[in-house]
Design a protein around this motif. Structure first.
Motif, short mmCIF file in Angstrom:
data_model
loop_
_atom_site.label_atom_id
_atom_site.label_comp_id
_atom_site.label_asym_id
_atom_site.label_seq_id
_atom_site.Cartn_x
_atom_site.Cartn_y
_atom_site.Cartn_z
N LYS A 1 0.88 -1.08 -0.02
CA LYS A 1 -0.10 0.09 0.01
C LYS A 1 1.11 1.24 0.04
O LYS A 1 0.60 2.20 -0.73
N ALA B 1 2.45 1.84 -3.43
CA ALA B 1 1.45 2.30 -4.34
C ALA B 1 1.03 3.62 -4.01
O ALA B 1 0.93 4.44 -5.09
N ASP B 2 0.96 4.17 -2.72
CA ASP B 2 0.80 5.55 -2.31
C ASP B 2 1.85 6.53 -3.05
O ASP B 2 1.76 7.49 -3.52
N VAL C 1 -4.11 -4.38 -2.74
CA VAL C 1 -3.64 -3.58 -3.62
C VAL C 1 -3.56 -3.85 -5.16
O VAL C 1 -2.38 -4.12 -5.54
N GLN D 1 -3.67 -2.68 -7.93
CA GLN D 1 -2.97 -2.02 -8.80
C GLN D 1 -1.64 -2.11 -9.13
O GLN D 1 -0.94 -1.70 -10.11
#
Length: 336
Positions: free
Chosen positions: A71, A74-75, A117, A119
């Motif tokens: 996460k 991704a952020d 997550v 993506q």
């Protein structure tokens, strides 16, 4: 290319270094978050964050915390995370059966990340050393690392990782013929969109020590890996390895280690034009971190400079333990 310039004073190269604005205009290479793949170490348990002493600021994480790391990645805009398991010694055997257990650490982590997550791209390590009582990347018999029998085992490992949802498989074992065998098996099983990033030029290097600490392979390894990893003195051989793996179905290729082999990166990209990656390995990371912690170098500047070297050599991306740190430094998007 044949550079042409006038003589002094008509030509002064310092004119193009005179200000940040002008330097930015003529900068030849850029580093962005999109260039990064973050290797992470996964271990059994819940809520566990276990420091790796030879790799400052790097930890073994339980699956739930690996999901949190994904996460975070991704952020920050990091496009991919790469999983390496710390396998309990009780699960290591001479047959390496845990490697293709659908519920092993890696496969549980893949499913958990893709659920939370979806993506982010998940890359895996295809090799037997995390599961091998002998510590080798292939099966061992009478002290000999078996090639064809190992390839058959690696195919089984690759298939369960693809089934778990891996986006990119990273065969790091250096057995001959494994890329073709894995590609054929993936197609037959319907995993036609799973990519292969082959560790096509992986050297028998002294820079892997901290990594072996991280995955618990240091004490298990019997002998060395010189019969299947490359001789550091060779460069033409690397080109033959790359060509073979591309012909067998590799989508991307990797050079490992990174900085000591920038010449290989440059030659590979110039000759083949394929997506080319480097792994800034544990020993490279540990040296920069140790020097920075002793106040001998500026850690952030050395980190960025080391990563820029890969881009200058032609790499499309880098696996680096610095990924979240450099992503935060870059602000998530702006290249330097």
């Amino acid at each position: 290319m044949r550079p042409i310039s006038a003589a002094m004073p008509q030509s002064r190269f310092r004119r193009l270094r005179a200000s940040p604005a002008v330097r930015a205009m003529v900068q030849e290479n850029t580093l962005s978050v999109a260039d990064l793949i973050w290797p992470v170490f996964v271990r059994d348990g819940v809520g566990l964050r276990e420091p790796i002493h030879s790799m400052p600021d790097v930890n073994r994480l339980s699956v739930d915390l690996v999901v949190e790391a994904a996460k975070e990645a991704a952020d920050l805009g990091i496009p991919a995370i790469c999983l390496f398991p710390y396998t309990d010694a009780s699960l290591k055997t001479v047959g390496c059966e845990e490697a293709w257990n659908p519920d092993n650490l890696t496969n549980r982590a893949i499913r958990a990340i893709k659920d939370a997550v979806p993506q982010i791209a998940v890359m895996t390590d295809v090799a037997l050393d995390p599961y091998n009582a002998d510590g080798h990347d292939g099966l061992v018999r009478d002290g000999i690392i078996l090639n064809d029998e190992s390839v058959a085992a690696l195919v089984k490992q690759a298939l369960v990782q693809a089934e778990a949802g891996a986006d990119i498989l990273g065969p790091s074992d250096m057995m001959d013929g494994r890329i073709g065998a894995i590609r054929v098996a993936l197609e037959a099983a319907g995993h036609k969109d799973v990519a292969i990033m082959s560790y096509a030029a992986k050297y028998a290097s002294a820079f892997y020590g901290p990594f072996r600490d991280a995955v618990g392979a240091t004490g298990a390894l019997k002998g060395d890996k010189k019969t299947y990893q490359m001789n550091p003195a060779n460069s033409d051989e690397a080109l033959r390895m790359i060509e073979r793996d591309l012909r067998e179905g590799a989508d991307m290729v990797m050079i490992k280690p990174g900085m000591p082999y920038l010449d290989i990166c440059q030659r590979v990209k110039a000759m083949f034009g394929a997506p080319t990656f480097a792994y800034q390995v544990s020993g490279e990371y540990a040296m920069i971190m140790a020097a920075a912690q002793n106040g001998w170098i500026d850690g952030d500047r050395a980190m960025v400079e080391s990563l820029m070297a890969f881009k200058r050599a032609g790499c499309d991306g880098v696996l680096t333990y610095f990924a979240p740190r450099v992503a935060r430094l870059l602000g998530g998007a702006s290249p330097v």
